[in-house]
Every structure is written in structure tokens, then in C-alpha cells.
Design a protein around this motif. Structure first.
Motif, PDB file in Angstrom:
ATOM      1  N   TRP A  83       0.865  -1.170   0.000  1.00  0.00           N
ATOM      2  CA  TRP A  83       0.000   0.000   0.000  1.00  0.00           C
ATOM      3  C   TRP A  83       0.907   1.227   0.000  1.00  0.00           C
ATOM      4  CZ3 TRP A  83      -0.833  -4.365   2.873  1.00  0.00           C
ATOM      5  CH2 TRP A  83      -2.063  -5.006   2.731  1.00  0.00           C
ATOM      6  N   HIS A  84       0.699   2.128  -0.950  1.00  0.00           N
ATOM      7  CA  HIS A  84       1.518   3.338  -1.060  1.00  0.00           C
ATOM      8  C   HIS A  84       0.612   4.555  -1.060  1.00  0.00           C
ATOM      9  CE1 HIS A  84       5.176   1.200  -2.423  1.00  0.00           C
ATOM     10  NE2 HIS A  84       4.308   0.362  -2.943  1.00  0.00           N
ATOM     11  N   ARG A  85       0.857   5.456  -0.160  1.00  0.00           N
ATOM     12  CA  ARG A  85       0.190   6.755  -0.207  1.00  0.00           C
ATOM     13  C   ARG A  85       1.156   7.787  -0.778  1.00  0.00           C
ATOM     14  NH1 ARG A  85      -1.584  10.818   4.342  1.00  0.00           N
ATOM     15  NH2 ARG A  85      -2.915  12.129   3.073  1.00  0.00           N
ATOM     16  N   SER A  86       2.396   7.729  -0.313  1.00  0.00           N
ATOM     17  CA  SER A  86       3.470   8.577  -0.815  1.00  0.00           C
ATOM     18  C   SER A  86       4.772   7.870  -0.453  1.00  0.00           C
ATOM     19  CB  SER A  86       3.409   9.971  -0.182  1.00  0.00           C
ATOM     20  OG  SER A  86       3.783   9.898   1.185  1.00  0.00           O
ATOM     21  N   SER A  87       5.891   8.484  -0.777  1.00  0.00           N
ATOM     22  CA  SER A  87       7.165   7.843  -0.462  1.00  0.00           C
ATOM     23  C   SER A  87       7.394   7.723   1.044  1.00  0.00           C
ATOM     24  CB  SER A  87       8.322   8.600  -1.117  1.00  0.00           C
ATOM     25  OG  SER A  87       8.354   9.930  -0.641  1.00  0.00           O
ATOM     26  N   SER A  88       6.648   8.475   1.846  1.00  0.00           N
ATOM     27  CA  SER A  88       6.818   8.390   3.293  1.00  0.00           C
ATOM     28  C   SER A  88       5.633   7.729   4.011  1.00  0.00           C
ATOM     29  CB  SER A  88       7.072   9.784   3.884  1.00  0.00           C
ATOM     30  OG  SER A  88       5.958  10.616   3.650  1.00  0.00           O
ATOM     31  N   TRP A  89       4.658   7.214   3.262  1.00  0.00           N
ATOM     32  CA  TRP A  89       3.516   6.486   3.843  1.00  0.00           C
ATOM     33  C   TRP A  89       3.360   5.185   3.068  1.00  0.00           C
ATOM     34  CZ3 TRP A  89       1.717   8.318   8.275  1.00  0.00           C
ATOM     35  CH2 TRP A  89       1.752   9.682   8.510  1.00  0.00           C
ATOM     36  N   VAL A  90       4.010   4.127   3.541  1.00  0.00           N
ATOM     37  CA  VAL A  90       4.065   2.864   2.804  1.00  0.00           C
ATOM     38  C   VAL A  90       3.905   1.700   3.780  1.00  0.00           C
ATOM     39  CG1 VAL A  90       5.516   1.424   1.306  1.00  0.00           C
ATOM     40  CG2 VAL A  90       5.716   3.900   1.182  1.00  0.00           C
ATOM     41  N   LEU A  91       3.221   0.657   3.328  1.00  0.00           N
ATOM     42  CA  LEU A  91       3.135  -0.588   4.093  1.00  0.00           C
ATOM     43  C   LEU A  91       3.315  -1.744   3.129  1.00  0.00           C
ATOM     44  CD1 LEU A  91       2.558  -2.219   6.689  1.00  0.00           C
ATOM     45  CD2 LEU A  91       0.116  -2.052   6.112  1.00  0.00           C
TER      46      LEU A  91
END
Length: 173
Positions: A115-123
Motif C-alpha cells: 500500500w503506497h500513499r506517498s514515499s513516506s507512507w508505505v506498508l
């Protein structure tokens, strides 16, 4: 009075009365509220089932593409049937509000759900043929990672990482 039971997974059930003989202004307010909620729940359940079915089909397609040795043009291990079974089981256990992940075949024969929201929000959660999940999350400046054994339920630490991703997903980066 009859009722509709909406069950999105084994952990959550919503009970909605279909008819009531209650009288008064509060009863009418409740009837109106329920008449507005029921179609949205039906739509969400249908949409969720369609999204889950599409994701399950994506797993099968990925298996077909990466089930032979060297599927990546190098020396990748094939994705096996046990890995696919474990991924399908994991998907069935995902919370209904979890967004659809990207499926990524890994050269070690595992499949990652990302799951990627941005380069700093990833799982990222990697699943293979054994009952072990590896996970890594980046939530702004915070990190979470590890490996957990699992069988019939998503381990608490992985659930916590998913919760953190969803919390991050609902607030600005």
C-alpha cells in the motif's frame, strides 16, 4: 419485526431492522435514518465484494505469470501453490475498509501486498509458503517492521501496522 443481518467478515456484523411497529417522532427519525443507511451498506458490501473478487483474480493472474523458475528473467524462485493459498487466506482476513493493495511478486517466491500513499507512507506485507508474514511500514518519520508467525488470524503486530497505515491514510502527510 424482521431484520437484515449484514456480515462483511467474521468480526463485524451489522443488524438493521426491516420493519418496526414503534410509534412516535423518535421511531420515525430512526426509520428515516435506517432507510438512508441500508442502501449505502448494501452498495458498500457489493463494492467491497467486487473489489475483493478482483484482488483474488489478480493473485491467480500473478501466480500464472510467476509460477516458473526465473520468471523475472534472472533466477527468481517460482511462486508456489502454498504461497498463493496463504495470500488468498490473508486477503479474506483483511479489514473491509483496507484499500486494495498492489501485488508484487518477489524473487524469493513470496508475494508482497503493498500500500503506497506517498514515499513516506508505505506498508508492505510479504507472504510465502510458510506460516510467516514479514512486514515493513513507513509512517512519516516512524517505522515498523518485523516477521510474525500466523495461521488463522492476522497477527497483532501486523494488524497494528495496518491500523497505523490507515490512520496515516486519513491524515495529511
Amino acid at each position: 419485526m424482521t431484520a437484515t443481518i449484514i456480515q462483511s467478515n467474521e468480526q463485524s456484523t451489522c443488524w438493521l431492522p426491516e420493519e418496526s411497529h414503534a410509534k412516535g417522532p423518535d421511531a420515525e427519525k430512526i426509520r428515516v435514518a435506517l432507510s438512508n443507511v441500508r442502501p449505502r451498506l448494501d452498495e458498500a458490501q457489493t463494492r467491497g465484494a467486487a473489489a475483493r473478487a478482483a484482488l483474488l483474480n489478480d493473485v491467480v493472474s500473478l501466480f500464472k505469470e510467476a509460477s516458473r523458475p526465473g520468471w523475472d528473467g534472472y533466477q527468481a524462485r517460482p511462486i508456489g501453490g502454498e504461497t498463493v493459498e496463504n495470500v488468498l487466506t490473508f486477503i479474506e482476513l483483511l479489514p473491509p475498509d483496507m484499500p486494495k493493495p498492489e501485488l508484487v511478486p518477489e524473487p524469493d517466491g513470496e508475494i508482497a501486498l503493498e500500500w503506497h500513499r506517498s514515499s513516506s507512507w508505505v506498508l508492505s506485507i510479504s507472504i510465502g509458503p510458510r506460516n510467516r508474514l514479514a512486514y515493513a511500514g513507513l509512517f512519516g518519520l516512524n517505522k515498523s517492521y518485523g516477521a510474525e508467525e500466523w495461521h488463522t488470524a492476522i497477527p497483532r503486530m501486523v494488524t497494528e501496522a495496518m491500523r497505523r497505515y490507515m490512520a496515516a491514510n486519513s491524515s495529511p502527510p
